[in-house]
Write a protein that holds these residues in place. Structure first.
Motif, PDB file in Angstrom:
ATOM      1  N   GLY A 116     -25.385  23.950  28.447  1.00 17.66           N
ATOM      2  CA  GLY A 116     -26.306  24.974  29.205  1.00 17.66           C
ATOM      3  C   GLY A 116     -25.630  25.359  30.549  1.00 17.66           C
ATOM      4  O   GLY A 116     -25.935  26.275  31.327  1.00 17.66           O
ATOM      5  N   SER A 117     -24.409  24.725  30.972  1.00 15.76           N
ATOM      6  CA  SER A 117     -23.835  24.978  32.002  1.00 15.76           C
ATOM      7  C   SER A 117     -22.499  25.453  31.857  1.00 15.76           C
ATOM      8  O   SER A 117     -21.714  24.515  30.997  1.00 15.76           O
ATOM      9  CB  SER A 117     -24.139  23.884  32.916  1.00 15.76           C
ATOM     10  OG  SER A 117     -25.339  23.562  33.401  1.00 15.76           O
ATOM     11  N   TRP A 118     -21.706  26.512  32.421  1.00 19.41           N
ATOM     12  CA  TRP A 118     -20.414  26.999  32.062  1.00 19.41           C
ATOM     13  C   TRP A 118     -19.787  27.176  33.396  1.00 19.41           C
ATOM     14  O   TRP A 118     -20.555  27.618  34.522  1.00 19.41           O
ATOM     15  CB  TRP A 118     -20.452  28.074  31.418  1.00 19.41           C
ATOM     16  CG  TRP A 118     -20.912  27.798  30.041  1.00 19.41           C
ATOM     17  CD1 TRP A 118     -22.201  27.888  29.539  1.00 19.41           C
ATOM     18  CD2 TRP A 118     -20.287  27.609  28.797  1.00 19.41           C
ATOM     19  NE1 TRP A 118     -22.173  27.520  28.192  1.00 19.41           N
ATOM     20  CE2 TRP A 118     -21.047  27.303  27.618  1.00 19.41           C
ATOM     21  CE3 TRP A 118     -18.810  27.628  28.558  1.00 19.41           C
ATOM     22  CZ2 TRP A 118     -20.677  27.329  26.500  1.00 19.41           C
ATOM     23  CZ3 TRP A 118     -18.252  27.380  27.258  1.00 19.41           C
ATOM     24  CH2 TRP A 118     -19.122  27.305  26.388  1.00 19.41           C
ATOM     25  N   GLY A 119     -18.639  26.826  33.496  1.00 16.55           N
ATOM     26  CA  GLY A 119     -17.585  27.264  34.839  1.00 16.55           C
ATOM     27  C   GLY A 119     -17.218  28.720  34.496  1.00 16.55           C
ATOM     28  O   GLY A 119     -17.628  29.600  33.495  1.00 16.55           O
ATOM     29  N   GLN A 120     -16.489  29.303  35.095  1.00 15.60           N
ATOM     30  CA  GLN A 120     -15.847  30.671  35.401  1.00 15.60           C
ATOM     31  C   GLN A 120     -14.822  30.956  34.705  1.00 15.60           C
ATOM     32  O   GLN A 120     -14.354  31.957  34.416  1.00 15.60           O
ATOM     33  CB  GLN A 120     -15.909  31.029  36.817  1.00 15.60           C
ATOM     34  CG  GLN A 120     -14.423  30.768  37.671  1.00 15.60           C
ATOM     35  CD  GLN A 120     -14.457  29.272  37.844  1.00 15.60           C
ATOM     36  OE1 GLN A 120     -15.130  28.563  37.658  1.00 15.60           O
ATOM     37  NE2 GLN A 120     -13.004  28.836  38.233  1.00 15.60           N
ATOM     38  N   GLY A 121     -13.955  29.753  34.395  1.00 19.46           N
ATOM     39  CA  GLY A 121     -12.931  29.928  33.468  1.00 19.46           C
ATOM     40  C   GLY A 121     -11.644  29.829  34.233  1.00 19.46           C
ATOM     41  O   GLY A 121     -11.426  30.144  35.627  1.00 19.46           O
ATOM     42  N   THR A 122     -10.649  29.445  33.498  1.00 14.75           N
ATOM     43  CA  THR A 122      -9.112  29.659  34.303  1.00 14.75           C
ATOM     44  C   THR A 122      -8.225  29.970  33.346  1.00 14.75           C
ATOM     45  O   THR A 122      -8.152  29.606  32.153  1.00 14.75           O
ATOM     46  CB  THR A 122      -8.788  28.051  34.851  1.00 14.75           C
ATOM     47  OG1 THR A 122      -7.434  28.045  35.640  1.00 14.75           O
ATOM     48  CG2 THR A 122      -8.637  27.078  33.569  1.00 14.75           C
ATOM     49  N   GLN A 123      -7.336  31.010  33.591  1.00 10.83           N
ATOM     50  CA  GLN A 123      -6.409  31.498  32.713  1.00 10.83           C
ATOM     51  C   GLN A 123      -4.989  30.561  32.479  1.00 10.83           C
ATOM     52  O   GLN A 123      -4.556  30.097  33.243  1.00 10.83           O
ATOM     53  CB  GLN A 123      -5.873  32.786  33.116  1.00 10.83           C
ATOM     54  CG  GLN A 123      -4.872  33.647  32.498  1.00 10.83           C
ATOM     55  CD  GLN A 123      -5.376  34.053  31.359  1.00 10.83           C
ATOM     56  OE1 GLN A 123      -6.433  34.791  31.324  1.00 10.83           O
ATOM     57  NE2 GLN A 123      -4.668  34.049  30.105  1.00 10.83           N
ATOM     58  N   VAL A 124      -4.930  30.345  31.070  1.00  7.24           N
ATOM     59  CA  VAL A 124      -3.657  29.626  30.738  1.00  7.24           C
ATOM     60  C   VAL A 124      -2.902  30.925  29.744  1.00  7.24           C
ATOM     61  O   VAL A 124      -3.292  31.363  29.046  1.00  7.24           O
ATOM     62  CB  VAL A 124      -3.986  28.690  29.767  1.00  7.24           C
ATOM     63  CG1 VAL A 124      -2.563  28.003  29.299  1.00  7.24           C
ATOM     64  CG2 VAL A 124      -4.921  27.672  30.947  1.00  7.24           C
ATOM     65  N   THR A 125      -1.490  31.117  30.122  1.00  4.18           N
ATOM     66  CA  THR A 125      -0.598  31.889  29.671  1.00  4.18           C
ATOM     67  C   THR A 125       0.680  31.092  29.350  1.00  4.18           C
ATOM     68  O   THR A 125       0.877  30.283  30.121  1.00  4.18           O
ATOM     69  CB  THR A 125      -0.336  33.139  30.580  1.00  4.18           C
ATOM     70  OG1 THR A 125      -1.462  33.951  30.858  1.00  4.18           O
ATOM     71  CG2 THR A 125       0.558  34.216  29.872  1.00  4.18           C
ATOM     72  N   VAL A 126       0.800  31.195  27.619  1.00  7.63           N
ATOM     73  CA  VAL A 126       2.095  30.422  27.168  1.00  7.63           C
ATOM     74  C   VAL A 126       3.081  31.408  26.871  1.00  7.63           C
ATOM     75  O   VAL A 126       2.748  32.264  25.924  1.00  7.63           O
ATOM     76  CB  VAL A 126       1.634  29.777  26.274  1.00  7.63           C
ATOM     77  CG1 VAL A 126       2.940  28.821  25.643  1.00  7.63           C
ATOM     78  CG2 VAL A 126       0.610  28.545  26.703  1.00  7.63           C
ATOM     79  N   SER A 127       4.081  31.540  27.510  1.00 10.27           N
ATOM     80  CA  SER A 127       5.214  32.589  27.136  1.00 10.27           C
ATOM     81  C   SER A 127       5.911  31.932  25.956  1.00 10.27           C
ATOM     82  O   SER A 127       6.735  30.547  26.118  1.00 10.27           O
ATOM     83  CB  SER A 127       5.922  33.092  28.329  1.00 10.27           C
ATOM     84  OG  SER A 127       6.704  31.882  28.908  1.00 10.27           O
ATOM     85  N   SER A 128       6.564  32.929  25.058  1.00 12.68           N
ATOM     86  CA  SER A 128       7.375  32.408  24.026  1.00 12.68           C
ATOM     87  C   SER A 128       9.011  32.432  24.426  1.00 12.68           C
ATOM     88  O   SER A 128       9.290  33.074  25.550  1.00 12.68           O
ATOM     89  CB  SER A 128       7.162  33.343  22.706  1.00 12.68           C
ATOM     90  OG  SER A 128       7.528  34.886  23.177  1.00 12.68           O
TER      91      SER A 128
END
Length: 128
Positions: A116-128
């Motif tokens: 019922g409760s959520w955060g705003q999110g955080t970006q994770v980027t994995v480069s090859s």
């Protein structure tokens, strides 16, 4: 109701590690089951990992992250963590922390509707 704030995301090379943090406000943190979900660009949100609020912290993982990711919680710090190792480009996504009071103490859930409760999110980027 609680508020959740994620941090710890960033850019990392394939094979590297990141640790995500989710700080949860409220005095009832210890009675919430917690989960991590992610959403890649153009895709639906998907379950990553979850931890129960009782029973010593039962955990559950998506098959795609099992053996690489670890979810833990620190009730004294009102924080849930997601340790991500051996990262792959397909792990690139916005990662969301979620909290649930609907679940029995030892249960975990991969169903976003249970949270019922959520955060705003955080970006994770994995480069090859």
């Amino acid at each position: 109701q609680v508020q959740l704030v994620e941090s710890g995301g960033g850019l990392v090379q394939a094979g590297g590690s990141l640790r995500l943090f989710c700080a949860v406000s409220g005095r009832t943190f210890s009675t919430y089951a917690l989960g991590w979900f992610r959403q890649a660009a153009g895709k639906e949100r998907e379950f990553v990992a979850a931890i129960s609020w009782g029973g010593g912290g039962s955990t559950g993982y998506a098959d795609s992250v099992k053996g690489r990711f670890t979810i833990t919680r620190d009730n004294a710090k009102n924080t849930v963590y997601l340790q991500m190792n051996s990262l792959k480009p397909e792990d690139t996504a916005v990662y969301y922390c979620a909290a649930s009071r609907r679940l029995y103490r030892i249960l975990v859930s991969s169903n976003a509707a249970d949270y019922g409760s959520w955060g705003q999110g955080t970006q994770v980027t994995v480069s090859s």
